[in-house]
Design a protein around this motif. Structure first.
Motif, PDB file in Angstrom:
ATOM      1  N   THR A   1      94.103  50.629  14.950  1.00 53.90           N
ATOM      2  CA  THR A   1      94.571  50.101  13.670  1.00 53.90           C
ATOM      3  C   THR A   1      93.560  49.126  13.043  1.00 53.90           C
ATOM      4  OG1 THR A   1      95.737  48.452  14.956  1.00 53.90           O
ATOM      5  CG2 THR A   1      97.058  50.318  14.136  1.00 53.90           C
ATOM      6  N   ASP A   2      92.460  48.851  13.787  1.00 48.02           N
ATOM      7  CA  ASP A   2      91.524  47.824  13.292  1.00 48.02           C
ATOM      8  C   ASP A   2      90.175  48.414  12.863  1.00 48.02           C
ATOM      9  OD1 ASP A   2      90.850  48.662  15.783  1.00 48.02           O
ATOM     10  OD2 ASP A   2      90.378  46.666  16.600  1.00 48.02           O
ATOM     11  N   ILE A   3      90.212  49.645  12.350  1.00 49.25           N
ATOM     12  CA  ILE A   3      88.960  50.279  11.909  1.00 49.25           C
ATOM     13  C   ILE A   3      88.469  49.610  10.623  1.00 49.25           C
ATOM     14  CG2 ILE A   3      87.954  52.488  11.112  1.00 49.25           C
ATOM     15  CD1 ILE A   3      88.738  52.412  14.092  1.00 49.25           C
ATOM     16  N   THR A   4      87.180  49.230  10.606  1.00 47.19           N
ATOM     17  CA  THR A   4      86.636  48.554   9.421  1.00 47.19           C
ATOM     18  C   THR A   4      86.089  49.581   8.426  1.00 47.19           C
ATOM     19  OG1 THR A   4      84.448  48.471  10.398  1.00 47.19           O
ATOM     20  CG2 THR A   4      85.887  46.577  10.811  1.00 47.19           C
ATOM     21  N   ALA A   5      85.835  49.102   7.211  1.00 49.89           N
ATOM     22  CA  ALA A   5      85.246  49.980   6.185  1.00 49.89           C
ATOM     23  C   ALA A   5      83.877  50.477   6.652  1.00 49.89           C
ATOM     24  CB  ALA A   5      85.124  49.226   4.878  1.00 49.89           C
TER      25      ALA A   5
END
Ligand code: GRG
Length: 310
Positions: free
Chosen positions: A182-186
């Motif tokens: 859930t913490d994937i960055t741009a």
């Protein structure tokens, strides 16, 4: 709306007399004929049938069309680029076959038809992908005429780089690793897509220019054009996964949401994602300014990328 968005919208809405639908129809027909002729049934029949099943299953044929259009724009001909155009579609098709496998995305439908492994079994589907990949390189090397040998070698090297860990394979691995997180960055999302989707679109444009013997300056502009349309293409793909139907997509819609995949709409929302895609396309169009009328096909394809519904 911010200033750049208004500018982007104005660029996209500029009137043109270029008939993209007729152009795509005509170019697609050329590509379909060349693909059909590129791969005859051999022995063992089953593997050739499986390769042809997916290679001739339709699709927009965007990558070959981009390659042919860029080659002509930069002074080459359709004939010079057709073997590479076919190879790009062979590579794209093999990546779809492998992407649809149970070990990856596990899809039952692709391009409105049952996926390769659903028809031929997983074992043959893996081998059909491998067969198409190997044949793509053989085809460029054996069938390209009237192009300087050093440019053919450049194209082959570029294709290899695009397919491997620095391209599609690398993007796919990071995509698989990111699933359910859930913490994937741009930044991670951008890495996945510039490798998984953008690299082959970029190579489709750049190989067309290499085959025509385009200058380094032209290749820089066309690289920027293709990087922008590649990222915009993926943003719209993510949007369509939410907004389009199974019928429009020819595959199961809503899969990203179901798999809790990080996508541009999940990071930015639908409206900002659409605005970002339009901005990228406007910047892509800027790269074509020096070509005048001759670049209308590439301009229209760029605009089509943000307005498509399939
Ligand atoms: C390349 C060796 C090798 C292995 C494959 C599975 C994999 C590694 C990579 C995945 C690549 C992939 C499936 C990216 C998605 C690209 C994408 C947006 C496909 C849809 O393209 P369209 O819309 O499809 O052009 P059509 O059907 O119109 O051709």
């Amino acid at each position: 709306m911010v200033k750049t968005d208004q500018k982007a919208t104005a660029q996209l809405e500029k009137p043109t007399t270029f008939d993209l639908n007729s152009y795509l129809k005509e170019q697609k027909a050329l590509v379909e004929t060349a693909l059909d002729q590129s791969l005859a049934i051999g022995i063992p029949e089953k593997i050739y049938e499986s390769m042809r099943y997916s290679l001739l299953a339709g699709g927009k044929r965007l990558r070959p069309i981009l390659c042919l259009a860029t080659c002509r724009l930069t002074g080459g001909s359709t004939e010079m680029a057709m073997p590479t155009a076919c190879a790009l579609e062979m590579i794209h098709t093999m990546s779809l076959i492998h992407d649809d496998l149970p070990a990856m995305d596990n899809d039952d439908y692709r391009r409105g038809k049952l996926t390769n492994h659903k028809v031929y079994g997983e074992d043959v589907a893996i081998l059909a992908g491998d067969g198409l990949l190997a044949y793509a390189f053989e085809y460029v090397a054996n069938k390209t005429d009237n192009v300087a040998p050093e440019n053919i070698i450049k194209v082959i090297a570029r294709l290899g780089n695009t397919v491997g860990a620095e391209g599609l394979v690398g993007g796919q691995v990071l995509d698989l690793e990111s699933e359910g997180k859930t913490d994937i960055t741009a930044e991670t999302l951008s890495f996945i897509h510039t490798h998984k989707t953008g690299a082959l679109l970029e190579t489709s444009v750049v190989t067309g220019a290499i085959l025509a013997g385009a200058s380094a300056e032209e290749i820089i502009k066309l690289t920027k054009y293709s990087q922008n349309i590649g990222l915009a293409f993926q943003i719209i793909d993510d949007i369509l996964d939410i907004t389009a139907t199974d019928e429009q997509l020819g595959k199961t819609a809503g899969k990203d949401l179901a798999a809790q995949k990080a996508t541009y709409p999940s990071l930015w929302g639908l409206e900002k994602s659409q605005a970002e895609a339009e901005k990228l396309i406007a910047e892509a169009l800027d790269q074509l300014a020096s070509y005048g009328e001759a670049a209308e096909p590439l301009r229209a394809i760029a605009k089509f990328i943000v307005t498509r519904n399939h």
